[in-house]
Design a protein around this motif. Sequence first.
Motif, PDB file in Angstrom:
ATOM      1  N   ILE A   1       0.848  -1.186   0.000  1.00 29.46           N
ATOM      2  CA  ILE A   1       0.000   0.000   0.000  1.00 29.46           C
ATOM      3  C   ILE A   1       0.884   1.238   0.000  1.00 29.46           C
ATOM      4  CG2 ILE A   1      -1.791   1.274   1.245  1.00 29.46           C
ATOM      5  CD1 ILE A   1      -2.753  -1.407   0.188  1.00 29.46           C
ATOM      6  N   THR A   2       0.561   2.160  -0.851  1.00 27.31           N
ATOM      7  CA  THR A   2       1.295   3.419  -0.950  1.00 27.31           C
ATOM      8  C   THR A   2       0.373   4.570  -0.558  1.00 27.31           C
ATOM      9  OG1 THR A   2       0.613   3.781  -3.232  1.00 27.31           O
ATOM     10  CG2 THR A   2       2.640   2.509  -2.893  1.00 27.31           C
ATOM     11  N   THR A   3       0.931   5.755  -0.501  1.00 27.01           N
ATOM     12  CA  THR A   3       0.120   6.943  -0.249  1.00 27.01           C
ATOM     13  C   THR A   3      -0.970   7.066  -1.305  1.00 27.01           C
ATOM     14  OG1 THR A   3       1.910   8.098   0.869  1.00 27.01           O
ATOM     15  CG2 THR A   3       0.187   9.449  -0.068  1.00 27.01           C
ATOM     16  N   HIS A   4      -0.638   6.766  -2.543  1.00 25.79           N
ATOM     17  CA  HIS A   4      -1.619   6.818  -3.629  1.00 25.79           C
ATOM     18  C   HIS A   4      -2.783   5.868  -3.345  1.00 25.79           C
ATOM     19  CE1 HIS A   4      -3.319   5.991  -7.639  1.00 25.79           C
ATOM     20  NE2 HIS A   4      -3.039   7.267  -7.838  1.00 25.79           N
ATOM     21  N   GLY A   5      -2.471   4.686  -2.853  1.00 20.99           N
ATOM     22  CA  GLY A   5      -3.509   3.715  -2.511  1.00 20.99           C
ATOM     23  C   GLY A   5      -4.381   4.177  -1.358  1.00 20.99           C
ATOM     24  N   VAL A   6      -3.773   4.820  -0.372  1.00 24.09           N
ATOM     25  CA  VAL A   6      -4.537   5.352   0.759  1.00 24.09           C
ATOM     26  C   VAL A   6      -5.483   6.449   0.279  1.00 24.09           C
ATOM     27  CG1 VAL A   6      -4.351   6.611   2.939  1.00 24.09           C
ATOM     28  CG2 VAL A   6      -2.801   4.719   2.467  1.00 24.09           C
ATOM     29  N   LEU A   7      -5.013   7.315  -0.620  1.00 24.13           N
ATOM     30  CA  LEU A   7      -5.870   8.353  -1.190  1.00 24.13           C
ATOM     31  C   LEU A   7      -7.037   7.737  -1.952  1.00 24.13           C
ATOM     32  CD1 LEU A   7      -3.155  10.846  -2.448  1.00 24.13           C
ATOM     33  CD2 LEU A   7      -4.943  11.363  -0.787  1.00 24.13           C
TER      34      LEU A   7
ATOM     35  N   ALA B   1      -2.655  12.421   2.127  1.00 25.57           N
ATOM     36  CA  ALA B   1      -3.383  11.192   2.461  1.00 25.57           C
ATOM     37  C   ALA B   1      -4.022  11.313   3.836  1.00 25.57           C
ATOM     38  CB  ALA B   1      -2.447   9.992   2.401  1.00 25.57           C
ATOM     39  N   LEU B   2      -3.312  11.899   4.777  1.00 27.79           N
ATOM     40  CA  LEU B   2      -3.848  12.077   6.117  1.00 27.79           C
ATOM     41  C   LEU B   2      -5.101  12.951   6.092  1.00 27.79           C
ATOM     42  CD1 LEU B   2      -3.564  11.580   9.146  1.00 27.79           C
ATOM     43  CD2 LEU B   2      -2.021  13.545   9.226  1.00 27.79           C
ATOM     44  N   LEU B   3      -5.042  14.052   5.371  1.00 26.15           N
ATOM     45  CA  LEU B   3      -6.212  14.932   5.259  1.00 26.15           C
ATOM     46  C   LEU B   3      -7.379  14.228   4.582  1.00 26.15           C
ATOM     47  CD1 LEU B   3      -4.619  18.377   4.386  1.00 26.15           C
ATOM     48  CD2 LEU B   3      -5.939  17.796   6.416  1.00 26.15           C
ATOM     49  N   ALA B   4      -7.099  13.467   3.542  1.00 23.14           N
ATOM     50  CA  ALA B   4      -8.170  12.744   2.845  1.00 23.14           C
ATOM     51  C   ALA B   4      -8.845  11.754   3.777  1.00 23.14           C
ATOM     52  CB  ALA B   4      -7.606  12.023   1.623  1.00 23.14           C
ATOM     53  N   LEU B   5      -8.078  11.053   4.583  1.00 25.03           N
ATOM     54  CA  LEU B   5      -8.651  10.101   5.534  1.00 25.03           C
ATOM     55  C   LEU B   5      -9.474  10.815   6.604  1.00 25.03           C
ATOM     56  CD1 LEU B   5      -5.637   7.683   5.962  1.00 25.03           C
ATOM     57  CD2 LEU B   5      -7.791   7.196   4.792  1.00 25.03           C
ATOM     58  N   LEU B   6      -8.969  11.920   7.086  1.00 28.15           N
ATOM     59  CA  LEU B   6      -9.686  12.665   8.124  1.00 28.15           C
ATOM     60  C   LEU B   6     -10.980  13.269   7.595  1.00 28.15           C
ATOM     61  CD1 LEU B   6      -6.683  14.417   9.886  1.00 28.15           C
ATOM     62  CD2 LEU B   6      -8.053  12.526  10.768  1.00 28.15           C
ATOM     63  N   ARG B   7     -11.021  13.543   6.300  1.00 31.42           N
ATOM     64  CA  ARG B   7     -12.217  14.146   5.697  1.00 31.42           C
ATOM     65  C   ARG B   7     -13.210  13.111   5.172  1.00 31.42           C
ATOM     66  NH1 ARG B   7      -8.764  18.734   2.578  1.00 31.42           N
ATOM     67  NH2 ARG B   7      -8.539  20.137   4.357  1.00 31.42           N
ATOM     68  N   ALA B   8     -12.829  11.843   5.174  1.00 33.41           N
ATOM     69  CA  ALA B   8     -13.741  10.795   4.710  1.00 33.41           C
ATOM     70  C   ALA B   8     -14.914  10.722   5.689  1.00 33.41           C
ATOM     71  CB  ALA B   8     -13.019   9.459   4.606  1.00 33.41           C
ATOM     72  N   PRO B   9     -16.112  11.103   5.259  1.00 29.67           N
ATOM     73  CA  PRO B   9     -17.231  11.241   6.201  1.00 29.67           C
ATOM     74  C   PRO B   9     -17.679   9.940   6.854  1.00 29.67           C
ATOM     75  CG  PRO B   9     -17.998  11.443   3.944  1.00 29.67           C
ATOM     76  CD  PRO B   9     -16.496  11.390   3.906  1.00 29.67           C
TER      77      PRO B   9
ATOM     78  N   ILE C   1      -4.299  16.414  12.725  1.00 24.31           N
ATOM     79  CA  ILE C   1      -5.256  15.515  13.367  1.00 24.31           C
ATOM     80  C   ILE C   1      -5.978  16.250  14.489  1.00 24.31           C
ATOM     81  CG2 ILE C   1      -5.497  13.434  14.756  1.00 24.31           C
ATOM     82  CD1 ILE C   1      -3.068  12.318  13.192  1.00 24.31           C
ATOM     83  N   ALA C   2      -5.244  16.971  15.307  1.00 25.56           N
ATOM     84  CA  ALA C   2      -5.848  17.679  16.445  1.00 25.56           C
ATOM     85  C   ALA C   2      -6.835  18.741  15.983  1.00 25.56           C
ATOM     86  CB  ALA C   2      -4.761  18.298  17.299  1.00 25.56           C
ATOM     87  N   ASP C   3      -6.572  19.356  14.852  1.00 29.73           N
ATOM     88  CA  ASP C   3      -7.438  20.424  14.341  1.00 29.73           C
ATOM     89  C   ASP C   3      -8.640  19.893  13.569  1.00 29.73           C
ATOM     90  OD1 ASP C   3      -5.750  22.292  15.451  1.00 29.73           O
ATOM     91  OD2 ASP C   3      -4.687  22.706  13.571  1.00 29.73           O
ATOM     92  N   SER C   4      -8.674  18.592  13.289  1.00 26.61           N
ATOM     93  CA  SER C   4      -9.766  18.055  12.473  1.00 26.61           C
ATOM     94  C   SER C   4     -10.995  17.754  13.304  1.00 26.61           C
ATOM     95  CB  SER C   4      -9.338  16.802  11.748  1.00 26.61           C
ATOM     96  OG  SER C   4      -9.166  15.736  12.643  1.00 26.61           O
TER      97      SER C   4
END
Length: 85
Positions: free
Chosen positions: A23-29, A54-62, A82-85
């Motif tokens: 798994i790569t960052t692209h896969g996580v996205l 990738a971190l932002l995309a995961l945090l924004r996944a509703p 993460i703390a601000d999300s």
Amino acid sequence: LRTLHLGGNTPDELEDAGPYDGITTHGVLALAASPYLPGLRELTVDRIGVNADALLALLRAPRLTGLGLAGCGLLPDDVRVIADS
């Protein structure tokens, strides 16, 4: 599918893996944006290097209510995201 554990799926941790296996960052996205996993609630990507995008995309996944990030090499700025999300 409600829970998916992908931790440790990197070329370094997979037996006989080539440089493009795992798994790569692209896969996580792609997972974060996938319309094919509507029931996914928990995702574990332990020990997979995720970048800020990738971190932002995961945090924004509703639909995600649980996210495992142990050993991902997060930097202080990543932790602030993460703390601000």
